[in-house]
Design an enzyme around this catalytic site. Structure first.
Site, PDB file in Angstrom:
ATOM      1  N   TYR A 189     -14.029   6.637 -13.294  1.00 52.66           N
ATOM      2  CA  TYR A 189     -14.030   5.431 -12.457  1.00 52.66           C
ATOM      3  C   TYR A 189     -14.635   4.247 -13.227  1.00 52.66           C
ATOM      4  CZ  TYR A 189     -14.740   2.380  -8.409  1.00 52.66           C
ATOM      5  OH  TYR A 189     -14.704   1.328  -7.532  1.00 52.66           O
TER       6      TYR A 189
ATOM      7  N   LYS B 271     -12.687   0.797 -14.394  1.00 49.81           N
ATOM      8  CA  LYS B 271     -13.060  -0.543 -13.921  1.00 49.81           C
ATOM      9  C   LYS B 271     -13.437  -1.458 -15.093  1.00 49.81           C
ATOM     10  CE  LYS B 271     -12.199  -0.013  -9.563  1.00 49.81           C
ATOM     11  NZ  LYS B 271     -11.100  -0.777  -8.942  1.00 49.81           N
TER      12      LYS B 271
ATOM     13  N   ASP C  44       0.871  -1.185   0.000  1.00 47.61           N
ATOM     14  CA  ASP C  44       0.000   0.000   0.000  1.00 47.61           C
ATOM     15  C   ASP C  44       0.896   1.219   0.000  1.00 47.61           C
ATOM     16  OD1 ASP C  44      -2.008   2.078   0.837  1.00 47.61           O
ATOM     17  OD2 ASP C  44      -3.263   0.304   1.096  1.00 47.61           O
TER      18      ASP C  44
ATOM     19  N   ASP D 206       4.117   2.973  -3.910  1.00 48.28           N
ATOM     20  CA  ASP D 206       3.159   3.591  -4.827  1.00 48.28           C
ATOM     21  C   ASP D 206       3.218   2.784  -6.111  1.00 48.28           C
ATOM     22  OD1 ASP D 206       1.769   4.938  -6.731  1.00 48.28           O
ATOM     23  OD2 ASP D 206       2.566   6.915  -6.239  1.00 48.28           O
TER      24      ASP D 206
HETATM   25  N1  LIG Z   1     -15.829   0.387  -1.284  1.00 47.20           N
HETATM   26  C1  LIG Z   1     -16.665   0.240  -2.303  1.00 47.20           C
HETATM   27  O1  LIG Z   1     -17.860   0.607  -2.259  1.00 47.20           O
HETATM   28  C2  LIG Z   1     -16.175  -0.413  -3.569  1.00 47.20           C
HETATM   29  C3  LIG Z   1     -17.127  -0.913  -4.475  1.00 47.20           C
HETATM   30  C4  LIG Z   1     -16.665  -1.507  -5.654  1.00 47.20           C
HETATM   31  C5  LIG Z   1     -15.330  -1.616  -5.907  1.00 47.20           C
HETATM   32  N2  LIG Z   1     -14.441  -1.115  -4.997  1.00 47.20           N
HETATM   33  C6  LIG Z   1     -13.018  -1.250  -5.318  1.00 47.20           C
HETATM   34  O2  LIG Z   1     -12.409  -2.038  -4.321  1.00 47.20           O
HETATM   35  C7  LIG Z   1     -11.050  -1.659  -4.158  1.00 47.20           C
HETATM   36  C8  LIG Z   1     -10.763  -1.427  -2.693  1.00 47.20           C
HETATM   37  O3  LIG Z   1     -11.657  -0.464  -2.189  1.00 47.20           O
HETATM   38  P1  LIG Z   1     -11.659  -0.068  -0.640  1.00 47.20           P
HETATM   39  O4  LIG Z   1     -13.060   0.159  -0.280  1.00 47.20           O
HETATM   40  O5  LIG Z   1     -10.814  -1.010   0.129  1.00 47.20           O
HETATM   41  O6  LIG Z   1     -10.926   1.367  -0.752  1.00 47.20           O
HETATM   42  P2  LIG Z   1     -10.010   2.106   0.354  1.00 47.20           P
HETATM   43  O7  LIG Z   1      -9.968   3.533  -0.073  1.00 47.20           O
HETATM   44  O8  LIG Z   1     -10.475   1.758   1.719  1.00 47.20           O
HETATM   45  O9  LIG Z   1      -8.582   1.420   0.100  1.00 47.20           O
HETATM   46  C9  LIG Z   1      -7.831   1.626  -1.081  1.00 47.20           C
HETATM   47  C10 LIG Z   1      -6.366   1.471  -0.712  1.00 47.20           C
HETATM   48  O10 LIG Z   1      -5.599   1.616  -1.902  1.00 47.20           O
HETATM   49  C11 LIG Z   1      -4.407   2.315  -1.551  1.00 47.20           C
HETATM   50  N3  LIG Z   1      -3.847   2.941  -2.746  1.00 47.20           N
HETATM   51  C12 LIG Z   1      -4.387   3.942  -3.499  1.00 47.20           C
HETATM   52  N4  LIG Z   1      -3.553   4.283  -4.476  1.00 47.20           N
HETATM   53  C13 LIG Z   1      -2.447   3.487  -4.370  1.00 47.20           C
HETATM   54  C14 LIG Z   1      -1.235   3.369  -5.090  1.00 47.20           C
HETATM   55  N5  LIG Z   1      -0.960   4.184  -6.121  1.00 47.20           N
HETATM   56  N6  LIG Z   1      -0.330   2.443  -4.703  1.00 47.20           N
HETATM   57  C15 LIG Z   1      -0.582   1.641  -3.642  1.00 47.20           C
HETATM   58  N7  LIG Z   1      -1.714   1.721  -2.907  1.00 47.20           N
HETATM   59  C16 LIG Z   1      -2.637   2.623  -3.264  1.00 47.20           C
HETATM   60  C17 LIG Z   1      -4.886   3.361  -0.531  1.00 47.20           C
HETATM   61  O11 LIG Z   1      -3.796   3.855   0.238  1.00 47.20           O
HETATM   62  C18 LIG Z   1      -5.894   2.555   0.279  1.00 47.20           C
HETATM   63  O12 LIG Z   1      -5.307   1.951   1.421  1.00 47.20           O
HETATM   64  C19 LIG Z   1     -10.841  -0.426  -5.034  1.00 47.20           C
HETATM   65  O13 LIG Z   1     -10.211  -0.822  -6.226  1.00 47.20           O
HETATM   66  C20 LIG Z   1     -12.257   0.053  -5.322  1.00 47.20           C
HETATM   67  O14 LIG Z   1     -12.349   0.700  -6.561  1.00 47.20           O
HETATM   68  C21 LIG Z   1     -14.823  -0.531  -3.836  1.00 47.20           C
END
Ligand SMILES: NC(=O)c1ccc[n+]([C@@H]2O[C@H](COP(=O)([O-])OP(=O)(O)OC[C@H]3O[C@@H](n4cnc5c(N)ncnc54)[C@H](O)[C@@H]3O)[C@@H](O)[C@H]2O)c1
Length: 248
Positions: free
Chosen positions: A147, A151, A33, A56
């Site tokens: 977004y 996806k 992360d 990153d």
């Molecule tokens: N939460 C929802 O409602 C939802 C629904 C559908 C899909 N998603 C997808 O699920 C995945 C996880 O979502 P979440 O709810 O855990 O989000 P979150 O924001 O809680 O976690 C995302 C994590 O990704 C890390 N991150 C972002 N950019 C980064 C980079 N360049 N390098 C390394 N780490 C990086 C952030 O630091 C964070 O810890 C995402 O891809 C999101 O698009 C989420």
């Protein structure tokens, strides 16, 4: 033999639960992360001495460093879960290019860079499994062009990898969740009243409930495992049916 799994975005609301459940299924976890503190916090909930690698992952050098670290420590890589993701909410007409580019970089380019770096290891071991976290938005769209586009592109990457890497013994699948209560949504400034939005969302969802992080993790653990050994190139919707009707 110890099986090794990388989870990206492992400090996040979904990534942390996915990591925890993969560890419970017997994998040794590598938590990646860009938010080192979040990944360290997640590590405290993951069994079996997980390794934290702050990175990153939009940077090709960082993705390579992560794979090199895994190769050096363990000499193999069984599972990659690309869960790191961002959402910058704008309708098409006002989408700023920097937000479009940032979204594509994190949600599409980073998974490509990480999997690209892993190909030599997978060639050597003749196996591997990738699970990309897409979104319900890939199919139904959303008033959020960058977004939804990212996806859908991630699904394109998934099926391309399934075809190209299949002969090496590597599978690639995607999980497409609907709305989950995680920091991902709690920080959104476009939703004035989150509870009201959730009420509307559940009202059109066939099962009339929100999904939870454990639902996503269960799907990931299944797809990652040998129980899904003949499943590749699929998108598993974990949406309580919300992928079926249009959002009213
Ligand atoms: N939460 C929802 O409602 C939802 C629904 C559908 C899909 N998603 C997808 O699920 C995945 C996880 O979502 P979440 O709810 O855990 O989000 P979150 O924001 O809680 O976690 C995302 C994590 O990704 C890390 N991150 C972002 N950019 C980064 C980079 N360049 N390098 C390394 N780490 C990086 C952030 O630091 C964070 O810890 C995402 O891809 C999101 O698009 C989420």
């Amino acid at each position: 033999m110890e099986k090794i799994a990388i989870v990206t975005g492992a400090g996040g609301g979904l990534g942390s639960v996915i990591a925890r459940e993969l560890a419970a299924d017997g994998y040794r976890l590598v938590l990646a992360d860009r938010d080192a503190a979040a990944a360290e916090a997640a590590a405290t909930t993951v069994e079996g001495s997980p390794v934290v690698v702050p990175a990153d992952l939009t940077d090709a050098g960082e993705a390579q460093r992560l794979v090199d670290e895994v190769a050096r420590r363990f000499g193999r890589l069984d599972v990659v879960v690309n869960s790191a993701g961002i959402e910058r909410v704008h309708p098409l007409e006002t989408t700023p290019e920097p937000d479009w580019d940032a979204t594509m970089d994190v949600n599409v380019k980073a998974p490509m860079l990480l999997c690209r770096a892993a190909v030599p290891l997978w060639c050597e071991q003749g196996s591997g499994s990738v699970v990309n976290i897409s979104s319900r938005a890939w199919l139904g769209g959303s008033a959020n062009t960058s977004y939804a586009s990212s996806k859908a592109a991630l699904v394109g990457l998934t099926v391309s990898m399934a075809v190209e890497l299949g002969p090496l013994g590597v599978r690639a699948n995607a999980v497409a969740p609907s709305f989950v209560r995680t920091p991902f949504n709690q920080q959104r400034t476009d939703i004035a009243d989150l509870d009201r939005m959730i009420e509307r969302y559940t009202a059109f969802t066939p099962l009339r409930r929100l999904i939870e992080p454990i639902d996503v993790a269960n799907a990931v653990v299944f797809l990652a495992s040998d129980r899904a050994r003949n499943i590749t190139g699929e998108v598993l919707h974990v949406c309580a049916g919300a992928q079926l009707p249009p959002i009213p």
